[in-house]
Design a protein around this motif. Structure first.
Motif, PDB file in Angstrom:
ATOM      1  N   LEU A 223     -69.049   5.014 -48.866  1.00 28.43           N
ATOM      2  CA  LEU A 223     -68.561   4.429 -47.597  1.00 28.43           C
ATOM      3  C   LEU A 223     -68.198   5.589 -46.676  1.00 28.43           C
ATOM      4  O   LEU A 223     -67.152   6.219 -46.846  1.00 28.43           O
ATOM      5  CB  LEU A 223     -67.323   3.571 -47.840  1.00 28.43           C
ATOM      6  CG  LEU A 223     -67.489   2.278 -48.620  1.00 28.43           C
ATOM      7  CD1 LEU A 223     -66.155   1.556 -48.719  1.00 28.43           C
ATOM      8  CD2 LEU A 223     -68.516   1.382 -47.940  1.00 28.43           C
ATOM      9  N   ARG A 224     -69.086   5.867 -45.745  1.00 28.65           N
ATOM     10  CA  ARG A 224     -68.856   7.063 -44.921  1.00 28.65           C
ATOM     11  C   ARG A 224     -68.494   6.705 -43.480  1.00 28.65           C
ATOM     12  O   ARG A 224     -69.074   5.785 -42.915  1.00 28.65           O
ATOM     13  CB  ARG A 224     -70.109   7.941 -44.900  1.00 28.65           C
ATOM     14  CG  ARG A 224     -70.381   8.545 -46.245  1.00 28.65           C
ATOM     15  CD  ARG A 224     -71.542   9.508 -46.179  1.00 28.65           C
ATOM     16  NE  ARG A 224     -71.616  10.223 -47.430  1.00 28.65           N
ATOM     17  CZ  ARG A 224     -70.917  11.309 -47.712  1.00 28.65           C
ATOM     18  NH1 ARG A 224     -70.119  11.826 -46.810  1.00 28.65           N
ATOM     19  NH2 ARG A 224     -71.013  11.891 -48.883  1.00 28.65           N
ATOM     20  N   VAL A 225     -67.537   7.465 -42.959  1.00 31.29           N
ATOM     21  CA  VAL A 225     -67.218   7.316 -41.532  1.00 31.29           C
ATOM     22  C   VAL A 225     -67.208   8.709 -40.908  1.00 31.29           C
ATOM     23  O   VAL A 225     -67.013   9.713 -41.601  1.00 31.29           O
ATOM     24  CB  VAL A 225     -65.831   6.656 -41.288  1.00 31.29           C
ATOM     25  CG1 VAL A 225     -65.801   5.231 -41.762  1.00 31.29           C
ATOM     26  CG2 VAL A 225     -64.716   7.446 -41.918  1.00 31.29           C
ATOM     27  N   LEU A 226     -67.396   8.720 -39.601  1.00 29.27           N
ATOM     28  CA  LEU A 226     -67.360   9.986 -38.871  1.00 29.27           C
ATOM     29  C   LEU A 226     -65.982  10.094 -38.233  1.00 29.27           C
ATOM     30  O   LEU A 226     -65.600   9.205 -37.467  1.00 29.27           O
ATOM     31  CB  LEU A 226     -68.453   9.940 -37.788  1.00 29.27           C
ATOM     32  CG  LEU A 226     -69.002  11.256 -37.289  1.00 29.27           C
ATOM     33  CD1 LEU A 226     -69.633  12.048 -38.427  1.00 29.27           C
ATOM     34  CD2 LEU A 226     -70.022  10.996 -36.190  1.00 29.27           C
ATOM     35  N   GLY A 227     -65.249  11.139 -38.561  1.00 28.49           N
ATOM     36  CA  GLY A 227     -63.922  11.202 -37.954  1.00 28.49           C
ATOM     37  C   GLY A 227     -63.100  12.369 -38.437  1.00 28.49           C
ATOM     38  O   GLY A 227     -63.607  13.329 -39.009  1.00 28.49           O
ATOM     39  N   ASP A 228     -61.796  12.231 -38.199  1.00 27.20           N
ATOM     40  CA  ASP A 228     -60.851  13.299 -38.513  1.00 27.20           C
ATOM     41  C   ASP A 228     -60.120  12.937 -39.810  1.00 27.20           C
ATOM     42  O   ASP A 228     -59.335  11.983 -39.842  1.00 27.20           O
ATOM     43  CB  ASP A 228     -59.863  13.420 -37.339  1.00 27.20           C
ATOM     44  CG  ASP A 228     -59.017  14.655 -37.425  1.00 27.20           C
ATOM     45  OD1 ASP A 228     -58.470  14.923 -38.511  1.00 27.20           O
ATOM     46  OD2 ASP A 228     -58.891  15.360 -36.403  1.00 27.20           O
ATOM     47  N   ASP A 229     -60.404  13.715 -40.857  1.00 26.81           N
ATOM     48  CA  ASP A 229     -59.848  13.433 -42.177  1.00 26.81           C
ATOM     49  C   ASP A 229     -58.312  13.333 -42.141  1.00 26.81           C
ATOM     50  O   ASP A 229     -57.723  12.375 -42.653  1.00 26.81           O
ATOM     51  CB  ASP A 229     -60.300  14.551 -43.123  1.00 26.81           C
ATOM     52  CG  ASP A 229     -59.844  14.306 -44.542  1.00 26.81           C
ATOM     53  OD1 ASP A 229     -60.543  13.577 -45.254  1.00 26.81           O
ATOM     54  OD2 ASP A 229     -58.770  14.819 -44.923  1.00 26.81           O
ATOM     55  N   LEU A 230     -57.675  14.319 -41.496  1.00 25.66           N
ATOM     56  CA  LEU A 230     -56.202  14.345 -41.490  1.00 25.66           C
ATOM     57  C   LEU A 230     -55.620  13.141 -40.771  1.00 25.66           C
ATOM     58  O   LEU A 230     -54.647  12.524 -41.219  1.00 25.66           O
ATOM     59  CB  LEU A 230     -55.704  15.617 -40.802  1.00 25.66           C
ATOM     60  CG  LEU A 230     -55.747  16.891 -41.638  1.00 25.66           C
ATOM     61  CD1 LEU A 230     -55.259  18.068 -40.828  1.00 25.66           C
ATOM     62  CD2 LEU A 230     -54.890  16.724 -42.899  1.00 25.66           C
ATOM     63  N   ARG A 231     -56.245  12.823 -39.642  1.00 28.89           N
ATOM     64  CA  ARG A 231     -55.756  11.697 -38.840  1.00 28.89           C
ATOM     65  C   ARG A 231     -55.918  10.374 -39.593  1.00 28.89           C
ATOM     66  O   ARG A 231     -55.015   9.529 -39.599  1.00 28.89           O
ATOM     67  CB  ARG A 231     -56.518  11.624 -37.510  1.00 28.89           C
ATOM     68  CG  ARG A 231     -56.128  12.713 -36.540  1.00 28.89           C
ATOM     69  CD  ARG A 231     -54.746  12.451 -36.060  1.00 28.89           C
ATOM     70  NE  ARG A 231     -54.263  13.382 -35.066  1.00 28.89           N
ATOM     71  CZ  ARG A 231     -53.004  13.757 -34.975  1.00 28.89           C
ATOM     72  NH1 ARG A 231     -52.133  13.334 -35.855  1.00 28.89           N
ATOM     73  NH2 ARG A 231     -52.604  14.564 -34.034  1.00 28.89           N
ATOM     74  N   LEU A 232     -57.082  10.168 -40.235  1.00 27.61           N
ATOM     75  CA  LEU A 232     -57.295   8.905 -40.964  1.00 27.61           C
ATOM     76  C   LEU A 232     -56.366   8.827 -42.173  1.00 27.61           C
ATOM     77  O   LEU A 232     -55.843   7.771 -42.509  1.00 27.61           O
ATOM     78  CB  LEU A 232     -58.760   8.765 -41.377  1.00 27.61           C
ATOM     79  CG  LEU A 232     -59.719   8.522 -40.204  1.00 27.61           C
ATOM     80  CD1 LEU A 232     -61.155   8.431 -40.691  1.00 27.61           C
ATOM     81  CD2 LEU A 232     -59.359   7.239 -39.451  1.00 27.61           C
TER      82      LEU A 232
END
Ligand code: ADP
Length: 341
Positions: A223-232
């Motif tokens: 399950l992949r998303v594009l984004g900011d690891d720390l923020r999520l």
């Protein structure tokens, strides 16, 4: 105080363009000049007197007709000066149906929005100061007791002070996060993130800090998303932290991630008291806490979900609250999937 004298604004109600109104003014001035010249000729006025009288009356006609045309502009100038002094209450009268009237309407809308944002900013500062004052006052009084010899610097007192300063630090970080997110100056990283890995790691961390917590994670691979690891991570830590805080001891908190119509859906469920329907939108407001929720301990200042919603917005996702069955809250986060299904 006497009210200002209201002069008639004859062309203001005419719903035509400013160009057409100025044309009317010019035609009227020319007509008055021609008419007065004819009257002067008819009455036998000297040649030098006729243009003077005709010109003076034409000027008066222009003054009378043009009055309403620039009135909103003068009001706008006054209101803009008042705004510069911090007074956003002034509005411009916009009965003109022309471009000046439209400008006045846009000006009024802008000042109403500025007034609202000024109100929110003041409210934010007052809430933030209130929240900061509590741990600062607690630290100060403990330190005063130590200085006055009323308390000893033993382990318990020092641990209490450490907890107060940690709370203060958390609060300051949340306030900074929120102000960066609201100002749009927070630029999240855009990395490929495996959401299943992130949720499993988060559960391990939470089990370490809450040894009695029961956290179940169900997330298929990939399950992949594009984004900011720390923020999520910050978002899910907050939601899971709330779920643990409100759950009865030993009851499970479940995290289920799945693919859902081209996006990824993460549902975090607990068996706590749940969130009443009428409060579900409010929990995303800054500083909002349900009555008595501070009593559950370990909570913040009502900023966690406000920050979470802004981070999820940044990731073009969506966050909602529903019921859990048979009881409790279910927080659902949707994020755009970046994996090819
Ligand atoms: P806080 O850090 O104060 O918990 P949040 O923004 O995370 O702030 O949450 C705001 C409020 O929403 C909480 O104070 C609580 O009243 C309510 N809330 C959040 N999650 C839950 C939950 N799982 N169950 C019940 N109430 C919740």
């Amino acid at each position: 105080m006497s009210s200002p004298r209201i002069r008639p604004r004859p062309l203001a109600p005419i719903p035509s363009s400013i160009k057409a109104k100025w044309s009317i003014v010019i035609v009227a001035a020319v007509a008055v000049t021609a008419l007065m010249s004819q009257i002067g000729l008819h009455l036998g006025w000297p040649v030098w007197l006729r243009p003077i009288v005709a010109g003076a009356l034409a000027l008066l006609a222009v003054q009378f007709l043009a009055h309403g045309l620039t009135y909103p502009l003068r009001q706008m100038a006054d209101a803009a000066k008042a705004m510069a002094r911090g007074d956003y209450s002034r509005r411009v009268e916009s009965s003109n149906g022309d471009e000046v009237g439209q400008l006045a309407e846009a000006f009024n809308q802008m000042s109403a929005e500025l007034a609202e944002s000024d109100r929110l900013q003041k409210e934010f500062i007052s809430n933030a100061s209130h929240e900061l004052r509590t741990p600062v006052a607690a630290l100060q009084s403990t330190l005063e007791n130590l200085v006055d010899g009323l308390a000893r610097a033993d382990r318990q007192t020092l641990e209490l002070m450490l907890a107060q300063s940690e709370h203060l630090g958390r609060l300051v970080n949340q306030l900074l996060d929120l102000s960066r997110l609201e100002a749009g100056s927070d630029h999240p990283a855009t990395n490929q993130i495996d959401l299943g890995d992130l949720l499993n790691e988060l559960a391990v961390e939470q089990r370490m800090t809450h040894p009695l917590a029961v956290i179940e994670v169900k997330a298929p691979m990939g399950l992949r998303v594009l984004g900011d690891d720390l923020r999520l991570r910050q978002v899910f830590t907050n939601i899971v932290g709330n779920a643990l805080r409100f759950s009865p001891h030993g009851s499970p908190v479940t995290i289920v991630a799945s693919r859902h119509d081209g996006s990824i859906r993460v549902a975090i469920r607990d068996l706590g008291p749940g969130i009443p329907v009428e409060e579900r939108a409010k929990v995303f407001e800054r500083f909002w806490q349900a009555d008595g929720s501070a009593l559950t301990g370990g909570g913040g200042a009502g900023l966690g979900l406000a920050i979470s919603r802004r981070i999820i917005d940044q990731h073009l996702g969506d966050i909602q609250i529903t019921d859990n069955q048979p009881s409790g809250a279910c927080v659902i986060v949707h994020l755009p999937s970046s994996s090819v299904d």
